[in-house]
Design a protein around this motif. Sequence first.
Motif, PDB file in Angstrom:
ATOM      1  N   ARG A 167      28.841  39.389  26.344  1.00 22.36           N
ATOM      2  CA  ARG A 167      29.137  40.586  27.131  1.00 22.36           C
ATOM      3  C   ARG A 167      30.517  40.508  27.782  1.00 22.36           C
ATOM      4  N   GLU A 168      30.860  39.331  28.318  1.00 22.45           N
ATOM      5  CA  GLU A 168      32.165  39.183  28.984  1.00 22.45           C
ATOM      6  C   GLU A 168      33.312  39.392  27.993  1.00 22.45           C
ATOM      7  N   VAL A 169      33.227  38.717  26.844  1.00 28.28           N
ATOM      8  CA  VAL A 169      34.296  38.832  25.849  1.00 28.28           C
ATOM      9  C   VAL A 169      34.339  40.240  25.269  1.00 28.28           C
ATOM     10  N   ALA A 170      33.164  40.827  25.036  1.00 19.18           N
ATOM     11  CA  ALA A 170      33.117  42.190  24.503  1.00 19.18           C
ATOM     12  C   ALA A 170      33.725  43.182  25.500  1.00 19.18           C
ATOM     13  N   GLU A 171      33.489  42.960  26.783  1.00 16.95           N
ATOM     14  CA  GLU A 171      34.064  43.853  27.798  1.00 16.95           C
ATOM     15  C   GLU A 171      35.586  43.727  27.827  1.00 16.95           C
ATOM     16  N   ILE A 172      36.090  42.496  27.688  1.00 14.68           N
ATOM     17  CA  ILE A 172      37.545  42.321  27.615  1.00 14.68           C
ATOM     18  C   ILE A 172      38.097  43.133  26.456  1.00 14.68           C
ATOM     19  N   GLY A 173      37.448  42.989  25.295  1.00 16.00           N
ATOM     20  CA  GLY A 173      37.913  43.716  24.119  1.00 16.00           C
ATOM     21  C   GLY A 173      37.810  45.217  24.272  1.00 16.00           C
ATOM     22  N   ALA A 174      36.696  45.672  24.850  1.00 11.92           N
ATOM     23  CA  ALA A 174      36.512  47.112  25.025  1.00 11.92           C
ATOM     24  C   ALA A 174      37.569  47.696  25.958  1.00 11.92           C
ATOM     25  N   PHE A 175      37.870  46.958  27.042  1.00 15.57           N
ATOM     26  CA  PHE A 175      38.892  47.431  27.977  1.00 15.57           C
ATOM     27  C   PHE A 175      40.293  47.401  27.360  1.00 15.57           C
ATOM     28  N   LEU A 176      40.487  46.520  26.360  1.00 13.21           N
ATOM     29  CA  LEU A 176      41.813  46.374  25.755  1.00 13.21           C
ATOM     30  C   LEU A 176      42.069  47.369  24.621  1.00 13.21           C
ATOM     31  N   ILE A 177      41.005  48.039  24.148  1.00 19.37           N
ATOM     32  CA  ILE A 177      41.177  48.959  23.024  1.00 19.37           C
ATOM     33  C   ILE A 177      42.258  50.009  23.280  1.00 19.37           C
ATOM     34  N   PRO A 178      42.302  50.649  24.458  1.00 19.80           N
ATOM     35  CA  PRO A 178      43.381  51.621  24.705  1.00 19.80           C
ATOM     36  C   PRO A 178      44.772  50.999  24.600  1.00 19.80           C
ATOM     37  N   PHE A 179      44.879  49.720  24.976  1.00 13.13           N
ATOM     38  CA  PHE A 179      46.171  49.043  24.893  1.00 13.13           C
ATOM     39  C   PHE A 179      46.504  48.689  23.444  1.00 13.13           C
ATOM     40  N   PHE A 180      45.471  48.368  22.638  1.00 18.75           N
ATOM     41  CA  PHE A 180      45.683  48.097  21.216  1.00 18.75           C
ATOM     42  C   PHE A 180      46.273  49.312  20.506  1.00 18.75           C
ATOM     43  N   LEU A 181      45.857  50.486  20.938  1.00 20.57           N
ATOM     44  CA  LEU A 181      46.290  51.717  20.283  1.00 20.57           C
ATOM     45  C   LEU A 181      47.651  52.183  20.774  1.00 20.57           C
ATOM     46  N   ASN A 182      48.236  51.425  21.702  1.00 21.12           N
ATOM     47  CA  ASN A 182      49.561  51.756  22.249  1.00 21.12           C
ATOM     48  C   ASN A 182      50.487  50.581  21.991  1.00 21.12           C
ATOM     49  N   ASP A 183      51.660  50.843  21.359  1.00 13.74           N
ATOM     50  CA  ASP A 183      52.571  49.755  20.985  1.00 13.74           C
ATOM     51  C   ASP A 183      53.009  48.935  22.199  1.00 13.74           C
ATOM     52  N   GLU A 184      53.371  49.614  23.274  1.00 12.66           N
ATOM     53  CA  GLU A 184      53.819  48.910  24.471  1.00 12.66           C
ATOM     54  C   GLU A 184      52.693  48.074  25.076  1.00 12.66           C
ATOM     55  N   GLY A 185      51.511  48.628  25.093  1.00 12.13           N
ATOM     56  CA  GLY A 185      50.371  47.903  25.634  1.00 12.13           C
ATOM     57  C   GLY A 185      50.009  46.697  24.792  1.00 12.13           C
ATOM     58  N   ALA A 186      50.074  46.846  23.465  1.00  9.17           N
ATOM     59  CA  ALA A 186      49.758  45.742  22.561  1.00  9.17           C
ATOM     60  C   ALA A 186      50.725  44.580  22.753  1.00  9.17           C
ATOM     61  N   GLU A 187      52.006  44.891  22.984  1.00  2.50           N
ATOM     62  CA  GLU A 187      52.994  43.838  23.199  1.00  2.50           C
ATOM     63  C   GLU A 187      52.745  43.075  24.493  1.00  2.50           C
ATOM     64  N   ALA A 188      52.124  43.712  25.470  1.00  2.37           N
ATOM     65  CA  ALA A 188      51.902  43.081  26.771  1.00  2.37           C
ATOM     66  C   ALA A 188      50.645  42.218  26.800  1.00  2.37           C
ATOM     67  N   ILE A 189      49.788  42.321  25.800  1.00  4.07           N
ATOM     68  CA  ILE A 189      48.518  41.608  25.826  1.00  4.07           C
ATOM     69  C   ILE A 189      48.680  40.083  25.867  1.00  4.07           C
ATOM     70  N   PRO A 190      49.539  39.459  25.038  1.00  2.61           N
ATOM     71  CA  PRO A 190      49.612  37.986  25.042  1.00  2.61           C
ATOM     72  C   PRO A 190      49.945  37.383  26.411  1.00  2.61           C
ATOM     73  N   LEU A 191      51.071  37.767  26.995  1.00  5.43           N
ATOM     74  CA  LEU A 191      51.484  37.199  28.279  1.00  5.43           C
ATOM     75  C   LEU A 191      50.522  37.598  29.392  1.00  5.43           C
ATOM     76  N   SER A 192      50.150  38.863  29.442  1.00  6.59           N
ATOM     77  CA  SER A 192      49.245  39.338  30.487  1.00  6.59           C
ATOM     78  C   SER A 192      47.889  38.648  30.378  1.00  6.59           C
ATOM     79  N   GLY A 193      47.427  38.458  29.148  1.00  6.80           N
ATOM     80  CA  GLY A 193      46.147  37.786  28.933  1.00  6.80           C
ATOM     81  C   GLY A 193      46.173  36.343  29.392  1.00  6.80           C
ATOM     82  N   ILE A 194      47.273  35.645  29.110  1.00 11.01           N
ATOM     83  CA  ILE A 194      47.400  34.239  29.521  1.00 11.01           C
ATOM     84  C   ILE A 194      47.378  34.123  31.046  1.00 11.01           C
ATOM     85  N   VAL A 195      48.132  34.997  31.715  1.00 11.64           N
ATOM     86  CA  VAL A 195      48.164  34.980  33.184  1.00 11.64           C
ATOM     87  C   VAL A 195      46.769  35.241  33.749  1.00 11.64           C
TER      88      VAL A 195
END
Length: 322
Positions: A167-195
């Motif tokens: 559930r925790e990992v699925a929620e992370i993914g579900a919340f990230l879907i809008p960012f996946f569909l946006n180029d700027e958001g997708a680029e921010a996932i690696p660094l933001s995710g690590i932090v």
Amino acid sequence: FGSSVWVSCRVLIFETVFFLLTPPAMPAFLVEISVIFAREILEACVIIGNYRKVVKAQKDKEDPWEDDQVNKFLKIIWLAAAAAATVAAVMITALGIGLNAAGGELDDKVADIIEGVSKLVAAVCIAQLSLKVPTWLGIYPKKNKIMLSEEITRRDLWFNVAWNIWREVAEIGAFLIPFFLNDEGAEAIPLSGIVGLLVGLFCGALIYAVSMILKDKRRLCIFLVVITGWLSMGLFTGGCHEIEEAAGETPYAWKIKGDFWSKKEFPMALFKPFGYTNSPTILWLVCLPVWAIILAALHIIKYQKVKKISGKEAAETDTAKV
């Protein structure tokens, strides 16, 4: 020819100096993404940490486990967590790729209902953990009928850990879907995710460290019961609110303004899994205390039952001796 070479040299020197004096572009970073990772990772750490502590405590019971049995159950926790996280990651990745290829997005109401139901199931699982902690830590008398029916089993451990981590990992993914569909958001996932990952792990480690410091079993029991009960309250309230958002929200009781108090910003976002919000609805304010009262009542009822049965068994033992 000489002048053209001189011009070329000047251009090369200028570009070199400009490169040295200009810092490289930092990877894109979004606080919203970090909050998502930190919040869910913290919740996962609390769940895994509590189960680890309970399993390790089996060595200190009146009928202690052997080291091999403890290690096997600890291994089950990590295997269940790894398997669930992998399955959830694959599912969310496939969903994100499919939505991206189709140029669409997940319906908000459907996502809210799925997330709400998953949180309600998780709230019940964590509530059961809270109720069983006194038994598993050996606080309640040994040889009690209630206690014997609540021994830690591999099946329960697998399901509870796997469901909550999925559930925790699925929620992370579900919340990230809008960012996946946006180029700027997708680029921010690696660094933001690590932090966010580091923040969540740090806060989770602090809570686990506190549980390790508490050597007295009764104090440890109270700490784990409060943490798991608190988390269950937050999950139940959050699940009801997700379904409420899909069906239509009740009026807001109040709204606290300011980034510091926002449930979507650090640091208060870390308290959202435990029931915090800066803008509670009427339903939210009803669900939180109601679930707290139900959970407290179940603890009291269980304690009274254990006490009554223990007294009856003690009386039967004394009669048999006579």
